[in-house]
Write a protein that holds these residues in place. Structure first.
Motif, PDB file in Angstrom:
ATOM      1  N   CYS A  70       0.826  -1.210   0.000  1.00 48.27           N
ATOM      2  CA  CYS A  70       0.000   0.000   0.000  1.00 48.27           C
ATOM      3  C   CYS A  70       0.861   1.261   0.000  1.00 48.27           C
ATOM      4  O   CYS A  70       0.498   2.274   0.607  1.00 48.27           O
ATOM      5  CB  CYS A  70      -0.944   0.020   1.203  1.00 48.27           C
ATOM      6  N   GLY A  71       2.012   1.202  -0.649  1.00 49.61           N
ATOM      7  CA  GLY A  71       2.883   2.360  -0.711  1.00 49.61           C
ATOM      8  C   GLY A  71       3.627   2.647   0.575  1.00 49.61           C
ATOM      9  O   GLY A  71       4.272   3.687   0.695  1.00 49.61           O
ATOM     10  N   LEU A  72       3.563   1.725   1.533  1.00 50.96           N
ATOM     11  CA  LEU A  72       4.222   1.887   2.821  1.00 50.96           C
ATOM     12  C   LEU A  72       5.346   0.863   2.958  1.00 50.96           C
ATOM     13  O   LEU A  72       5.263  -0.228   2.408  1.00 50.96           O
ATOM     14  CB  LEU A  72       3.221   1.687   3.967  1.00 50.96           C
TER      15      LEU A  72
ATOM     16  N   ALA B  55      -4.390  -5.081  -0.767  1.00 50.02           N
ATOM     17  CA  ALA B  55      -3.881  -3.701  -0.786  1.00 50.02           C
ATOM     18  C   ALA B  55      -4.759  -2.806  -1.646  1.00 50.02           C
ATOM     19  O   ALA B  55      -5.046  -1.654  -1.282  1.00 50.02           O
ATOM     20  CB  ALA B  55      -2.441  -3.684  -1.306  1.00 50.02           C
ATOM     21  N   GLU B  56      -5.179  -3.324  -2.787  1.00 44.97           N
ATOM     22  CA  GLU B  56      -6.007  -2.522  -3.689  1.00 44.97           C
ATOM     23  C   GLU B  56      -7.352  -2.186  -3.050  1.00 44.97           C
ATOM     24  O   GLU B  56      -7.886  -1.089  -3.234  1.00 44.97           O
ATOM     25  CB  GLU B  56      -6.203  -3.293  -4.999  1.00 44.97           C
ATOM     26  N   LEU B  57      -7.900  -3.123  -2.296  1.00 41.30           N
ATOM     27  CA  LEU B  57      -9.160  -2.885  -1.588  1.00 41.30           C
ATOM     28  C   LEU B  57      -8.986  -1.819  -0.510  1.00 41.30           C
ATOM     29  O   LEU B  57      -9.845  -0.959  -0.328  1.00 41.30           O
ATOM     30  CB  LEU B  57      -9.641  -4.182  -0.934  1.00 41.30           C
ATOM     31  N   ILE B  58      -7.888  -1.894   0.217  1.00 39.73           N
ATOM     32  CA  ILE B  58      -7.624  -0.908   1.271  1.00 39.73           C
ATOM     33  C   ILE B  58      -7.547   0.487   0.671  1.00 39.73           C
ATOM     34  O   ILE B  58      -8.151   1.441   1.183  1.00 39.73           O
ATOM     35  CB  ILE B  58      -6.320  -1.251   2.013  1.00 39.73           C
ATOM     36  N   GLU B  59      -6.826   0.611  -0.428  1.00 39.47           N
ATOM     37  CA  GLU B  59      -6.668   1.925  -1.060  1.00 39.47           C
ATOM     38  C   GLU B  59      -8.002   2.480  -1.545  1.00 39.47           C
ATOM     39  O   GLU B  59      -8.179   3.699  -1.623  1.00 39.47           O
ATOM     40  CB  GLU B  59      -5.682   1.806  -2.226  1.00 39.47           C
ATOM     41  N   ALA B  60      -8.947   1.583  -1.850  1.00 40.62           N
ATOM     42  CA  ALA B  60     -10.277   2.012  -2.287  1.00 40.62           C
ATOM     43  C   ALA B  60     -11.240   2.169  -1.122  1.00 40.62           C
ATOM     44  O   ALA B  60     -12.433   2.426  -1.336  1.00 40.62           O
ATOM     45  CB  ALA B  60     -10.835   0.999  -3.290  1.00 40.62           C
ATOM     46  N   GLY B  61     -10.747   2.012   0.104  1.00 42.84           N
ATOM     47  CA  GLY B  61     -11.616   2.137   1.267  1.00 42.84           C
ATOM     48  C   GLY B  61     -12.645   1.038   1.361  1.00 42.84           C
ATOM     49  O   GLY B  61     -13.705   1.207   1.972  1.00 42.84           O
ATOM     50  N   PHE B  62     -12.357  -0.102   0.738  1.00 39.81           N
ATOM     51  CA  PHE B  62     -13.238  -1.275   0.705  1.00 39.81           C
ATOM     52  C   PHE B  62     -14.577  -0.966   0.029  1.00 39.81           C
ATOM     53  O   PHE B  62     -15.582  -1.615   0.291  1.00 39.81           O
ATOM     54  CB  PHE B  62     -13.466  -1.844   2.118  1.00 39.81           C
TER      55      PHE B  62
ATOM     56  N   GLY C 130       0.563 -11.328  10.667  1.00 43.94           N
ATOM     57  CA  GLY C 130       1.954 -11.424  10.228  1.00 43.94           C
ATOM     58  C   GLY C 130       2.718 -10.153  10.544  1.00 43.94           C
ATOM     59  O   GLY C 130       2.829  -9.739  11.700  1.00 43.94           O
ATOM     60  N   SER C 131       3.223  -9.495   9.514  1.00 39.68           N
ATOM     61  CA  SER C 131       3.991  -8.261   9.690  1.00 39.68           C
ATOM     62  C   SER C 131       3.139  -7.081  10.136  1.00 39.68           C
ATOM     63  O   SER C 131       3.675  -6.036  10.510  1.00 39.68           O
ATOM     64  CB  SER C 131       4.684  -7.892   8.375  1.00 39.68           C
ATOM     65  N   GLY C 132       1.814  -7.239  10.081  1.00 35.58           N
ATOM     66  CA  GLY C 132       0.918  -6.142  10.434  1.00 35.58           C
ATOM     67  C   GLY C 132       0.591  -5.226   9.281  1.00 35.58           C
ATOM     68  O   GLY C 132      -0.087  -4.211   9.457  1.00 35.58           O
ATOM     69  N   CYS C 133       1.034  -5.591   8.070  1.00 30.75           N
ATOM     70  CA  CYS C 133       0.911  -4.661   6.938  1.00 30.75           C
ATOM     71  C   CYS C 133      -0.543  -4.330   6.609  1.00 30.75           C
ATOM     72  O   CYS C 133      -0.860  -3.157   6.325  1.00 30.75           O
ATOM     73  CB  CYS C 133       1.637  -5.214   5.716  1.00 30.75           C
ATOM     74  N   ILE C 134      -1.438  -5.315   6.640  1.00 27.18           N
ATOM     75  CA  ILE C 134      -2.830  -5.039   6.283  1.00 27.18           C
ATOM     76  C   ILE C 134      -3.476  -4.125   7.316  1.00 27.18           C
ATOM     77  O   ILE C 134      -4.098  -3.113   6.980  1.00 27.18           O
ATOM     78  CB  ILE C 134      -3.623  -6.353   6.129  1.00 27.18           C
ATOM     79  N   GLY C 135      -3.329  -4.459   8.586  1.00 29.88           N
ATOM     80  CA  GLY C 135      -3.950  -3.651   9.626  1.00 29.88           C
ATOM     81  C   GLY C 135      -3.387  -2.251   9.709  1.00 29.88           C
ATOM     82  O   GLY C 135      -4.137  -1.272   9.890  1.00 29.88           O
ATOM     83  N   ILE C 136      -2.075  -2.113   9.575  1.00 27.86           N
ATOM     84  CA  ILE C 136      -1.461  -0.781   9.637  1.00 27.86           C
ATOM     85  C   ILE C 136      -1.859   0.049   8.421  1.00 27.86           C
ATOM     86  O   ILE C 136      -2.124   1.255   8.529  1.00 27.86           O
ATOM     87  CB  ILE C 136       0.064  -0.906   9.775  1.00 27.86           C
ATOM     88  N   ALA C 137      -1.941  -0.586   7.247  1.00 23.75           N
ATOM     89  CA  ALA C 137      -2.412   0.133   6.058  1.00 23.75           C
ATOM     90  C   ALA C 137      -3.859   0.586   6.256  1.00 23.75           C
ATOM     91  O   ALA C 137      -4.238   1.690   5.820  1.00 23.75           O
ATOM     92  CB  ALA C 137      -2.282  -0.743   4.821  1.00 23.75           C
ATOM     93  N   CYS C 138      -4.678  -0.240   6.917  1.00 32.99           N
ATOM     94  CA  CYS C 138      -6.053   0.163   7.221  1.00 32.99           C
ATOM     95  C   CYS C 138      -6.066   1.361   8.170  1.00 32.99           C
ATOM     96  O   CYS C 138      -6.919   2.247   8.052  1.00 32.99           O
ATOM     97  CB  CYS C 138      -6.821  -1.001   7.843  1.00 32.99           C
ATOM     98  N   ALA C 139      -5.121   1.396   9.102  1.00 27.43           N
ATOM     99  CA  ALA C 139      -5.043   2.526  10.024  1.00 27.43           C
ATOM    100  C   ALA C 139      -4.743   3.825   9.283  1.00 27.43           C
ATOM    101  O   ALA C 139      -5.246   4.896   9.650  1.00 27.43           O
ATOM    102  CB  ALA C 139      -3.981   2.261  11.090  1.00 27.43           C
TER     103      ALA C 139
END
Length: 304
Positions: free
Chosen positions: A100-102, A118-125, A142-151
């Motif tokens: 997500c660019g992070l 990632a694409e869904l997150i960027e679109a705000g679901f 895992g690394s927390g990437c999905i949750g942190i990107a949601c934050a």
């Protein structure tokens, strides 16, 4: 590693461009597999060269013609050697991956971030979420990437990162700290919902283990460098997802949304749950096997 002819490379190669070309050629020669952030040998070589010379990216085309010092040449060749001999994803060698660019810290304790979610997150679901969620749960973080990107996407949300692996959560904690979101992102260690105290999430997102036994055995060596607990999930790849579907309604608010990646196990999932109204996401940038389903549709489908 003899194939690299390291002494000759150090004597005859000079620029960033030289070493990227050299690495790509050696990767082709070695028959490496790509699928952890890049999909070709050139981009893989770029990633390793830039990491070795401590540059985050190409901010100028002139960089390609910059000459490396001898110490930098040694560092680049060492990464190339590791990539070829150990057959590990490049992200494990650099300690960094992007989602997500992070940028996220990664190592062998977690899967390398690569989910199409990632694409869904960027679109705000959208279009499944009509308003920003207040409470978000990232299961199998895992690394927390999905949750942190949601934050980042939902700056007012409180996010829980859950995983059964204490080792993985140590990596997730390092990423929470790196991104400065500890005031609203927290970790919970446990199996599925065992350690999740809250029972009122607006959004639950999960990229769980979903690889079936046959696919797991056939995976290239680069995947076997990742923690198996994050990949395999029984004969048909659905052991975890079955439990998740059964328990998720108790943790979703009315109108809450469940988003899960199941990859190649999608046909098996549809066959196992013909009464569930899975909404399969179509991605513009590639990827498949991700469904969205509301709490109401999940409850109705399980009851039927």
């Amino acid at each position: 590693m003899q194939q690299l002819n390291e002494a000759q490379a150090r004597a005859e190669l000079f620029s960033v461009r030289d070493f990227i070309r050299f690495g790509a050629s050696r990767f082709n020669e070695a028959g490496l597999f790509y699928g952890h952030g890049t999909d070709n040998p050139w981009d893989e070589a770029v990633q390793l060269v830039l990491a070795a010379i401590h540059l985050p990216g190409f901010n100028s085309p002139h960089l390609l013609d910059s000459r490396l010092t001898d110490d930098e040449k040694v560092a680049v060749i060492a990464l190339f050697r590791e990539r070829i001999e150990r057959r590990v994803p490049a992200a494990y060698l650099t300690g960094k991956a992007h989602f997500c660019g992070l940028e996220f810290n990664v190592d062998e304790r977690v899967l390398v971030p690569r989910s199409p979610i990632a694409e869904l997150i960027e679109a705000g679901f959208a279009p499944w979420l009509e308003q920003a969620p207040e409470y978000v749960l990232d299961l199998c973080t895992g690394s927390g990437c999905i949750g942190i990107a949601c934050a980042y996407q939902f700056p007012d949300a409180e996010v829980t990162l859950s995983d059964i692996s204490a080792a993985a959560l140590a990596v997730a904690e390092s990423n929470i700290e790196a991104h400065g979101v500890s005031h609203r992102v927290a970790c919970a260690e446990g199996d599925l919902f065992a350690s999740v105290a809250r029972r009122c999430f607006d959004l639950i997102v999960s990229n769980p283990p979903y690889v079936d036994a046959e696919d797991l055995a056939a995976m290239p060596a680069e995947f076997h460098a990742e923690p198996e607990i994050g990949l395999g999930s029984g004969f048909d790849g659905l052991d975890f997802t079955r439990r998740l579907l059964t328990e998720a309604p108790d943790y979703l608010n009315d109108g809450g949304l469940l988003v899960v990646e199941v990859g190649n196990s999608a046909p098996a999932l549809e066959q196992a749950y013909p009464g569930l109204d899975f909404q399969w996401v179509e991605f513009e940038r590639g990827g498949h096997g991700v469904f969205a389903i509301t709490r109401e549709a999940l409850v109705a489908g399980l009851a039927g």
